[in-house]
Design a protein around this motif. Structure first.
Motif, short mmCIF file in Angstrom:
data_model
loop_
_atom_site.label_atom_id
_atom_site.label_comp_id
_atom_site.label_asym_id
_atom_site.label_seq_id
_atom_site.Cartn_x
_atom_site.Cartn_y
_atom_site.Cartn_z
N ALA A 122 2.64 -1.59 3.78
CA ALA A 122 2.79 -0.33 4.23
C ALA A 122 4.67 0.60 3.19
N ASP A 173 -1.95 3.14 10.03
CA ASP A 173 -3.03 2.59 9.02
C ASP A 173 -2.36 1.50 9.88
N TYR A 187 2.56 5.40 -0.20
CA TYR A 187 2.00 6.27 0.70
C TYR A 187 2.90 7.01 0.07
N PRO A 188 2.66 8.57 -0.05
CA PRO A 188 3.51 10.01 0.05
C PRO A 188 3.73 9.74 0.90
N VAL A 225 0.17 9.55 8.75
CA VAL A 225 -1.07 8.42 8.58
C VAL A 225 -0.51 6.50 8.23
N ALA A 226 -0.02 6.33 7.63
CA ALA A 226 0.84 4.85 7.34
C ALA A 226 1.36 4.05 8.29
N LEU A 245 6.14 4.00 1.84
CA LEU A 245 6.60 5.13 1.02
C LEU A 245 6.90 5.27 -0.05
N LYS A 253 2.67 11.29 3.56
CA LYS A 253 1.65 10.80 4.34
C LYS A 253 2.17 9.44 5.24
N ALA A 254 3.42 10.08 6.27
CA ALA A 254 4.18 9.20 6.79
C ALA A 254 3.71 8.76 7.72
N ARG A 256 -3.50 9.81 -2.35
CA ARG A 256 -3.58 8.63 -1.28
C ARG A 256 -3.92 6.89 -1.22
N ALA A 257 -3.70 6.96 -0.08
CA ALA A 257 -3.57 5.39 0.01
C ALA A 257 -4.47 4.59 -0.45
N HIS A 264 0.69 -1.35 0.22
CA HIS A 264 0.01 0.03 0.38
C HIS A 264 1.20 1.00 -0.04
#
Length: 335
Positions: A324, A314, A303-304, A310-311, A326, A307-308, A334-335, A301
């Motif tokens: 996940a 999650d 992620y930019p 957020v990862a 990056l 958004k670490a 978006r993831a 999955h």
């Protein structure tokens, strides 16, 4: 360069503009293509691992292209070559453990993304002697989780031994890689997940597990060994009950909640409990040679970089299967 920085334990990561790092003697600078997000990163950010370098750029499942080479680096590591950077970033080479071939237990280690800056960034610097060429690994996103989830899974499997029936407790990134290795080896996989996590159980079955159920359930046959990737000490007595006489329970995580008391009778009959610490460069060489032959397919999955956090959230909440990753070059994905 842009990097996600941990400025204090138990605080959110912050996107910062930092000076481009320069490689010193024996070091390479790598432009990060992908950095997988590991449960160990959670332990660093959440303060379970108590001695991080601060401020810190986390991340230790790094894949990228060599960008610049410091003095004294061998001819093989040249700009443009794809390499992987793992958790073990440097060892002293002179303590009793290093001298005895157990560099994973070094008395003066350096760990990527913990005691030196890691891969939640556009650029990172690493000791060239602890990096691994990834010629033939064409997808950096798929390769990134191999650099820790794959390597620690392989070391855990070596500790578990050659038994046929292997239980995997906690079906995250490491277990979903290891299940494929076990299937390739012709062994049986028994997958244990949180109660009600049918998505993880279905993933395990799709990857060749012969059985999947809740961690509290007894498997349909006694196991030769069990490997615990979930950082839950209460799973140790459950795993002991699930292994046969002479069976082994391997704790594969760097951090685990306390193991509760349990009756001696479930340890008796030569069952054993062992932990796995870090990895050696030999582990990496072995695993990276077999991974393509085993036909490992990664569930990832993306992620930019920004958004670490957020990862990590999650991952903590178990919102996805697999790993996940990056990708610093992405923006607004978006993831």
């Amino acid at each position: 360069m842009k990097a996600m920085v941990l400025e204090a334990s138990r605080s959110p990561l912050r996107l910062r503009d930092l000076p481009d790092p320069e490689p010193g003697p024996g070091e390479i600078r790598v432009r990060v293509e992908a950095c997988a997000v590991c449960r160990t990163d959670l332990h660093v950010v959440d303060g379970d691992l108590t001695q991080p370098k601060l401020p810190l750029v986390p991340g230790h499942e790094i894949v990228g292209r060599i960008d610049k080479v410091g003095p004294g680096v061998g001819d093989g590591l040249t700009p443009g070559r794809r390499v992987g950077i793992p958790w073990l970033g440097h060892t002293c080479g002179h303590c009793a453990y290093c001298a005895d071939g157990h560099e994973n237990l070094c008395d003066e280690p350096v760990f990527t993304g913990y005691t030196r800056d890691g891969g939640f960034a556009e650029l990172t610097v690493a000791d060239a002697a602890y990096c691994f060429p990834l010629d033939g690994f064409d997808d950096p996103v798929a390769a990134a989780p191999l650099m820790c989830a794959g390597l620690i899974g392989w070391r855990s499997l070596k500790a578990a031994g050659d038994g046929r029936r292997i239980g995997l407790y906690g079906f995250g990134a490491a277990a979903h890689i290891l299940a494929q290795v076990l299937r390739w080896q012709g062994r049986e996989v028994y997958a244990f997940t949180r109660a009600g996590d049918t998505d993880a159980q279905q993933l395990a079955l799709s990857l060749g597990a012969v059985w999947a159920g809740a961690s509290e359930e007894a498997p349909p046959a006694l196991l030769d060994a069990a490997i615990l990737f979930a950082p839950v000490g209460a799973l140790v007595p459950l795993a002991l009950k699930a292994v046969k006489k002479g069976g082994r329970v391997v704790c594969g995580g760097i951090h685990m909640s306390d193991i509760p008391g349990f009756p001696y009778r479930i340890l008796w009959e030569e069952r054993s409990i062992v932990s796995v610490a870090n990895l050696t460069r030999r582990d990496a060489t072995e695993f990276l040679a077999l991974a393509p032959r085993a036909g490992i397919v990664m569930t990832t999955h993306i992620y930019p970089l920004d958004k670490a956090g957020v990862a990590l959230d999650d991952l903590r909440a178990g919102r996805f299967q697999g790993a996940a990753v990056l990708v610093p070059q992405l923006s607004g994905v978006r993831a």
